[in-house]
Design a protein around this motif. Structure first.
Motif, PDB file in Angstrom:
ATOM      1  N   UNK A   1      40.914  42.839  56.208  1.00 23.30           N
ATOM      2  CA  UNK A   1      40.275  42.720  54.899  1.00 23.30           C
ATOM      3  C   UNK A   1      41.287  42.165  53.900  1.00 23.30           C
ATOM      4  N   UNK A   2      40.772  41.479  52.890  1.00 20.85           N
ATOM      5  CA  UNK A   2      41.599  41.008  51.790  1.00 20.85           C
ATOM      6  C   UNK A   2      40.977  41.509  50.495  1.00 20.85           C
ATOM      7  N   UNK A   3      41.814  41.889  49.557  1.00 15.93           N
ATOM      8  CA  UNK A   3      41.343  42.354  48.260  1.00 15.93           C
ATOM      9  C   UNK A   3      40.954  41.146  47.409  1.00 15.93           C
ATOM     10  N   UNK A   4      39.741  41.209  46.859  1.00 13.56           N
ATOM     11  CA  UNK A   4      39.272  40.128  45.992  1.00 13.56           C
ATOM     12  C   UNK A   4      38.864  40.685  44.633  1.00 13.56           C
ATOM     13  N   UNK A   5      38.875  39.815  43.656  1.00 16.04           N
ATOM     14  CA  UNK A   5      38.338  40.123  42.339  1.00 16.04           C
ATOM     15  C   UNK A   5      36.841  39.804  42.394  1.00 16.04           C
ATOM     16  N   UNK A   6      35.997  40.796  42.139  1.00 20.79           N
ATOM     17  CA  UNK A   6      34.554  40.589  42.241  1.00 20.79           C
ATOM     18  C   UNK A   6      34.039  39.499  41.309  1.00 20.79           C
ATOM     19  N   UNK A   7      34.565  39.444  40.104  1.00 23.39           N
ATOM     20  CA  UNK A   7      34.049  38.498  39.106  1.00 23.39           C
ATOM     21  C   UNK A   7      34.349  37.042  39.441  1.00 23.39           C
ATOM     22  N   UNK A   8      35.375  36.795  40.260  1.00 23.44           N
ATOM     23  CA  UNK A   8      35.723  35.411  40.602  1.00 23.44           C
ATOM     24  C   UNK A   8      35.652  35.121  42.099  1.00 23.44           C
ATOM     25  N   UNK A   9      35.704  36.160  42.929  1.00 23.80           N
ATOM     26  CA  UNK A   9      35.737  35.974  44.377  1.00 23.80           C
ATOM     27  C   UNK A   9      37.098  35.560  44.894  1.00 23.80           C
ATOM     28  N   UNK A  10      38.090  35.537  44.027  1.00 14.09           N
ATOM     29  CA  UNK A  10      39.436  35.097  44.422  1.00 14.09           C
ATOM     30  C   UNK A  10      40.294  36.285  44.860  1.00 14.09           C
ATOM     31  N   UNK A  11      41.229  36.040  45.768  1.00 14.26           N
ATOM     32  CA  UNK A  11      42.148  37.114  46.181  1.00 14.26           C
ATOM     33  C   UNK A  11      42.940  37.636  44.987  1.00 14.26           C
ATOM     34  N   UNK A  12      43.043  38.950  44.908  1.00 15.38           N
ATOM     35  CA  UNK A  12      43.800  39.602  43.838  1.00 15.38           C
ATOM     36  C   UNK A  12      44.489  40.833  44.402  1.00 15.38           C
ATOM     37  N   UNK A  13      45.560  41.222  43.762  1.00 17.22           N
ATOM     38  CA  UNK A  13      46.326  42.393  44.173  1.00 17.22           C
ATOM     39  C   UNK A  13      45.456  43.655  44.138  1.00 17.22           C
ATOM     40  N   UNK A  14      45.685  44.539  45.115  1.00 20.72           N
ATOM     41  CA  UNK A  14      44.960  45.817  45.158  1.00 20.72           C
ATOM     42  C   UNK A  14      45.311  46.647  43.927  1.00 20.72           C
ATOM     43  N   UNK A  15      44.314  47.249  43.302  1.00 18.80           N
ATOM     44  CA  UNK A  15      44.620  48.168  42.215  1.00 18.80           C
ATOM     45  C   UNK A  15      45.231  49.451  42.779  1.00 18.80           C
TER      46      UNK A  15
END
Length: 149
Positions: free
Chosen positions: A116-130
């Motif tokens: 799995x990869x963490x994504x930002x829901x609003x953009x669908x882009x990979x983002x660091x895990x909170x």
């Protein structure tokens, strides 16, 4: 139960008529659905449900499935699927393992690994895990074990 790794998170399943394909056994897509269901329930048990994903604007999205279909499941079979979080970089990626067993004859039907990869829901882009993901999923992380596909 002969689980590959200790203390799996498990759910019980029953093969439904809708899971059966033209060859008379559970379709491979049903297995993927069962893996997703197990992963979601595990995430929910860790306090990471859709409400929390939306609040954080983050989600863990499938990057890759590796699946070995080892034996067939048939209508009305009672099954148990287990999952473990076996790897995490605590930044972007996390890996789960799965094992599907038919308890009636102790047969392992499937072994799989999903990255799995963490994504930002609003953009669908990979983002660091909170921090909530690092802590929640990290609490379930096993020490690394060799893959047994």
């Amino acid at each position: 139960m002969n689980w590959d790794l200790p203390t799996p998170f498990t759910i019980d399943l029953k093969v439904a008529a809708d899971d059966i394909d033209g060859l008379g056994h559970a379709n491979n897509a049903a297995y993927v659905t069962w893996m997703e269901r197990c992963a979601w329930r595990h995430s929910q048990s860790l306090g990471l449900d859709l409400v929390e994903y939306r609040r954080l604007d983050r989600a863990m999205a499938v990057l890759r499935h590796e699946i070995d279909y080892l034996a067939s499941a048939y209508e009305d079979d009672e099954l148990q699927i287990g999952t473990w979080i076996v790897e995490s970089d605590h930044r972007l990626k996390m890996t789960r393992r799965f094992q599907l067993i038919r308890p009636a004859d102790a047969t392992t039907l499937l072994r799989a690994q999903t990255t799995f990869v963490c994504i930002e829901l609003s953009t669908g882009k990979p983002r660091r895990m909170p921090a909530e993901f690092v802590e929640g999923y990290g609490a379930a992380l096993l020490e690394p074990y060799p893959l047994q596909l």
